[in-house]
Design an enzyme around this catalytic site. Structure first.
Site, PDB file in Angstrom:
ATOM      1  N   LYS A   1      56.011  81.578 103.400  1.00  0.00           N
ATOM      2  CA  LYS A   1      56.902  81.548 102.230  1.00  0.00           C
ATOM      3  C   LYS A   1      58.133  80.668 102.444  1.00  0.00           C
ATOM      4  CE  LYS A   1      55.477  86.074 100.377  1.00  0.00           C
ATOM      5  NZ  LYS A   1      55.968  87.396  99.874  1.00  0.00           N
TER       6      LYS A   1
ATOM      7  N   HIS B   1      52.691  85.742 102.917  1.00  0.00           N
ATOM      8  CA  HIS B   1      51.719  86.428 102.066  1.00  0.00           C
ATOM      9  C   HIS B   1      50.366  86.355 102.760  1.00  0.00           C
ATOM     10  CE1 HIS B   1      48.993  87.413  98.767  1.00  0.00           C
ATOM     11  NE2 HIS B   1      48.270  86.382  99.197  1.00  0.00           N
TER      12      HIS B   1
HETATM   13  P1  IDP Z   1      52.465  92.215  99.961  1.00  0.00           P
HETATM   14  O1  IDP Z   1      53.027  90.815  99.992  1.00  0.00           O
HETATM   15  O2  IDP Z   1      52.877  93.011 101.167  1.00  0.00           O
HETATM   16  O3  IDP Z   1      50.971  92.243  99.715  1.00  0.00           O
HETATM   17  P2  IDP Z   1      52.817  93.045  97.159  1.00  0.00           P
HETATM   18  O4  IDP Z   1      52.932  94.478  96.751  1.00  0.00           O
HETATM   19  O5  IDP Z   1      51.530  92.346  96.867  1.00  0.00           O
HETATM   20  O6  IDP Z   1      53.174  92.968  98.730  1.00  0.00           O
HETATM   21  O7  IDP Z   1      54.025  92.279  96.475  1.00  0.00           O
HETATM   22  C1  IDP Z   1      54.058  90.862  96.441  1.00  0.00           C
HETATM   23  C2  IDP Z   1      55.433  90.377  96.878  1.00  0.00           C
HETATM   24  O8  IDP Z   1      56.409  90.763  95.912  1.00  0.00           O
HETATM   25  C3  IDP Z   1      55.936  90.960  98.214  1.00  0.00           C
HETATM   26  O9  IDP Z   1      55.474  90.258  99.340  1.00  0.00           O
HETATM   27  C4  IDP Z   1      57.428  90.852  98.063  1.00  0.00           C
HETATM   28  O10 IDP Z   1      57.870  89.537  98.388  1.00  0.00           O
HETATM   29  C5  IDP Z   1      57.630  91.089  96.571  1.00  0.00           C
HETATM   30  N1  IDP Z   1      57.940  92.501  96.319  1.00  0.00           N
HETATM   31  C6  IDP Z   1      57.061  93.533  96.221  1.00  0.00           C
HETATM   32  N2  IDP Z   1      57.677  94.698  95.971  1.00  0.00           N
HETATM   33  C7  IDP Z   1      59.005  94.386  95.901  1.00  0.00           C
HETATM   34  C8  IDP Z   1      60.182  95.184  95.636  1.00  0.00           C
HETATM   35  O11 IDP Z   1      60.128  96.402  95.425  1.00  0.00           O
HETATM   36  N3  IDP Z   1      61.362  94.501  95.663  1.00  0.00           N
HETATM   37  C9  IDP Z   1      61.448  93.162  95.884  1.00  0.00           C
HETATM   38  N4  IDP Z   1      60.376  92.375  96.119  1.00  0.00           N
HETATM   39  C10 IDP Z   1      59.161  92.989  96.130  1.00  0.00           C
HETATM   40 MG    MG Z   2      49.970  91.558  98.027  1.00  0.00          MG
END
Ligand code: IDP
Ligand code: MG
Length: 160
Positions: free
Chosen positions: A15, A121
């Site tokens: 990222k 990611h």
């Molecule tokens: P992951 O990247 O661990 O799979 P996801 O739930 O798919 O997590 O969420 C995608 C991205 O969105 C996360 O990597 C993070 O950067 C952002 N994100 C997710 N939840 C939050 C939150 O509650 N606050 C701020 N950013 C978040």
């Molecule tokens: Mg994810």
């Protein structure tokens, strides 16, 4: 759990925070020393359309606009990795989303403090990995090749 054998692929985005902090090499090093094969690698600028598709599962969340802005704030390194059960292996190496509670030893645990700024990611299932590899790479950008290291990374039965 469904696995795709030794050619299983996963999609990693290194990222904007990693690019800005000079962590691209460190993150790639971890995957290489783990024994994963890099089969796709490039820099990309992401736009609203691809992010809306990629982050469809969080697009209605209140924090989505800040995620979108962050993900467009600088180029990202886009990586396709290959290996046996590599989708799960990469998710374990990444650690949980909220970096400041990610365990030491994980990529987020060692390199980040943020929720949005969580350095990486990685695809969360074999099915999503297929969609994501196709979203970020043209077929000809995925380079298949033999890696001699595999003789020592996997035992004979795991190389089949
Ligand atoms: P992951 O990247 O661990 O799979 P996801 O739930 O798919 O997590 O969420 C995608 C991205 O969105 C996360 O990597 C993070 O950067 C952002 N994100 C997710 N939840 C939050 C939150 O509650 N606050 C701020 N950013 C978040
Ligand atoms: Mg994810």
């Amino acid at each position: 759990m469904k696995f795709d054998g030794i050619n299983e692929k996963t999609l990693v985005l290194i990222k904007p925070d990693s690019v800005q902090r000079g962590l691209v090499g460190e993150i790639l090093r971890r995957f290489e020393t783990k024994g994963l094969k890099v089969v796709g690698l490039k820099l990309m600028r992401l736009d609203e359309a691809v992010l809306r598709e990629h982050y469809a599962h969080i697009a209605e969340k209140p924090f989505y606009p800040s995620v979108e802005k962050f993900m467009m704030s600088s180029p990202v390194a886009v990586v396709c990795l290959e290996g046996r059960e590599c989708v799960d292996a990469v998710r374990l190496m990444m650690g949980p989303t909220k970096s400041r509670i990610a365990p030491p030893g994980s990529i987020r645990g060692d390199l980040a403090m943020g929720y949005g700024c969580n350095v990486i990611h990685g695809s969360d299932s074999v099915e999503n990995a297929k969609l994501e590899v196709a979203r970020f790479f043209k077929p000809e950008e995925i380079i298949e090749y033999d890696k001699s290291e595999y003789l020592h990374v996997y035992s004979e039965d795991e190389r089949e």
